[in-house]
Design an enzyme around this catalytic site. Structure first.
Site, PDB file in Angstrom:
ATOM      1  N   LYS A   1       1.001  -1.166  -0.102  1.00  0.00           N
ATOM      2  CA  LYS A   1       0.216  -0.221  -0.091  1.00  0.00           C
ATOM      3  C   LYS A   1       0.850   1.055  -0.022  1.00  0.00           C
ATOM      4  O   LYS A   1       0.656   2.168  -0.825  1.00  0.00           O
ATOM      5  CB  LYS A   1      -0.949  -0.064   1.225  1.00  0.00           C
ATOM      6  CG  LYS A   1      -2.047  -1.054   1.004  1.00  0.00           C
ATOM      7  CD  LYS A   1      -2.879  -1.429   2.295  1.00  0.00           C
ATOM      8  CE  LYS A   1      -3.814  -2.490   2.301  1.00  0.00           C
ATOM      9  NZ  LYS A   1      -4.542  -2.691   3.393  1.00  0.00           N
TER      10      LYS A   1
ATOM     11  N   ASP B   1     -11.063   3.199   3.919  1.00  0.00           N
ATOM     12  CA  ASP B   1     -11.549   1.820   4.096  1.00  0.00           C
ATOM     13  C   ASP B   1     -12.979   1.495   4.036  1.00  0.00           C
ATOM     14  O   ASP B   1     -13.697   0.426   4.180  1.00  0.00           O
ATOM     15  CB  ASP B   1     -10.718   0.961   5.336  1.00  0.00           C
ATOM     16  CG  ASP B   1      -9.910   0.073   4.642  1.00  0.00           C
ATOM     17  OD1 ASP B   1      -9.852  -0.429   3.335  1.00  0.00           O
ATOM     18  OD2 ASP B   1      -9.105  -0.702   5.548  1.00  0.00           O
TER      19      ASP B   1
ATOM     20  N   GLN C   1      -4.670  -1.121   9.590  1.00  0.00           N
ATOM     21  CA  GLN C   1      -4.564  -2.447   9.098  1.00  0.00           C
ATOM     22  C   GLN C   1      -5.183  -3.440   9.671  1.00  0.00           C
ATOM     23  O   GLN C   1      -4.906  -3.589  10.894  1.00  0.00           O
ATOM     24  CB  GLN C   1      -2.982  -2.812   8.689  1.00  0.00           C
ATOM     25  CG  GLN C   1      -2.660  -4.302   7.916  1.00  0.00           C
ATOM     26  CD  GLN C   1      -3.140  -4.220   6.612  1.00  0.00           C
ATOM     27  OE1 GLN C   1      -3.496  -3.462   5.867  1.00  0.00           O
ATOM     28  NE2 GLN C   1      -4.003  -5.328   6.183  1.00  0.00           N
TER      29      GLN C   1
END
Ligand code: NDP
Length: 300
Positions: A54, A121, A98
């Site tokens: 990422k 997200d 994460q």
């Protein structure tokens, strides 16, 4: 019939390139590039690889990337304080924590500390509410990638019957809502669905997001259907040695390719799209927060 491969890697590369152009235009218009903050807790090897990828792809577009690494022993309070600080920092446009977090940490409470306008997200309650209501907002990346792949393959999705298998907050539920927003008729299947094979056989577009290697067999697929396989499963690769492994999807690829008209490979299908959509979300978050116009043609 042999299905055509849906090349998620190539489509993701095109999106990365478009993000790079958009970031260049924003930086020259406003003197700064969007900034993504990634929070990684603990030493999980898979999470470390995901975060490395990422960060690498974020930087490749010209966006600024910040990484916050915390030990697995971090307390819930310290982790939440870190995420709240990032939420309040006016220089940060997107926040990604994460997942999964190490045992003992409450991920829902951490997610609740993310400013919904930086929720790249798409995991906060506000983001979920906006998606359900059809309001503009940030939507989780993997399902967005699935819809882009389906549209690249089929054009209009209107009227198609989509069967999504899996009802997780991260993938299944938002995928169902996104396909519904494309005027599809959606069935959301899960572990209690009766006669899943027969249900799948009614799908024009089949989207397994389960996490069970090669669960969907060739005879579950309607001839000519499009298959978007979200599953990423690591299994033993005996042919390559006792410790070797390989990645397979939720679909028995060699069988499915004989029946479907188009199918994503795993790896190389949905996976690369997830990061591409993270990057587009970060550009959208920056433009929305900073009241910048989205660059012309940036319509992901
Ligand atoms: P979850 O474990 O959160 O959800 C799995 C879902 O599958 C659940 O809703 C569960 O149903 C359903 N399920 C489990 N067993 C069966 C079964 N036998 N028949 C039908 N449904 C079943 O997983 P995620 O949604 O997070 O991820 C799903 C897969 O997608 C995983 O392989 C993951 O690695 C992959 N993934 C890939 C990404 C990418 O970038 N390509 C990103 C994120 C995930 P129930 O709710 O009834 O328990």
């Amino acid at each position: 019939m042999t299905a055509r491969l849906i090349d998620g890697k190539a489509i993701a590369a095109q999106i990365d390139e478009a993000v790079g152009h958009a970031v260049g235009a924003l930086a020259s218009a406003h003197g700064t590039a969007p900034c993504l903050a990634v929070v990684l807790v603990g030493e999980d090897p898979a999470s470390q690889i995901y975060v490395r990828n990422k960060v690498r792809r974020t930087q490749a577009t010209g966006m600024r990337s910040l990484e916050f690494r915390l030990p697995a022993s971090v307390s819930q309070e310290v982790l939440e304080a870190q995420v709240r600080t990032l939420s309040l920092d006016p220089d940060i446009d997107g926040i990604l924590v994460q997942l999964p977090l190490p045992d003992g940490l409450n991920s829902n409470a951490v997610i609740a500390c993310i400013d919904p306008d930086k929720d790249v997200d798409g995991l906060t309650e506000i983001s979920a509410g906006r998606l359900v209501l059809g309001k503009p907002g940030l939507v989780s990346c993997t399902p967005t990638g699935c819809v882009i792949l389906a549209k690249e393959t089929l054009g209009s999705l209107s009227g198609a019957h989509v069967v999504v298998i899996g009802r997780s907050i991260l993938v299944g539920k938002p995928a169902a809502l996104l396909f519904l927003a494309q005027d599809c008729t959606v069935t959301l299947a899960h572990s209690r669905t009766r006669d899943l094979a027969a249900m799948c056989k009614t799908a024009d577009i089949l989207v397994p997001a389960v996490g069970r290697p090669e669960m969907v067999r060739g005879d579950w697929i309607k001839p000519g259907a499009t298959v978007i396989d979200v599953g990423i499963n690591r299994i033993a690769n005996i042919a390559k040695g006792p410790d070797a492994t390989r990645i397979v999807g939720d679909v028995a690829f060699d069988e499915a390719i004989q029946v479907a008209s188009a199918i994503t490979p795993a790896p190389g299908g949905v996976g690369p799209m997830t990061i591409a959509c993270l990057l587009t979300n970060n550009v959208k978050a920056a433009c929305s927060r900073r009241r910048w116009d989205l660059p012309v043609g940036f319509d992901f």
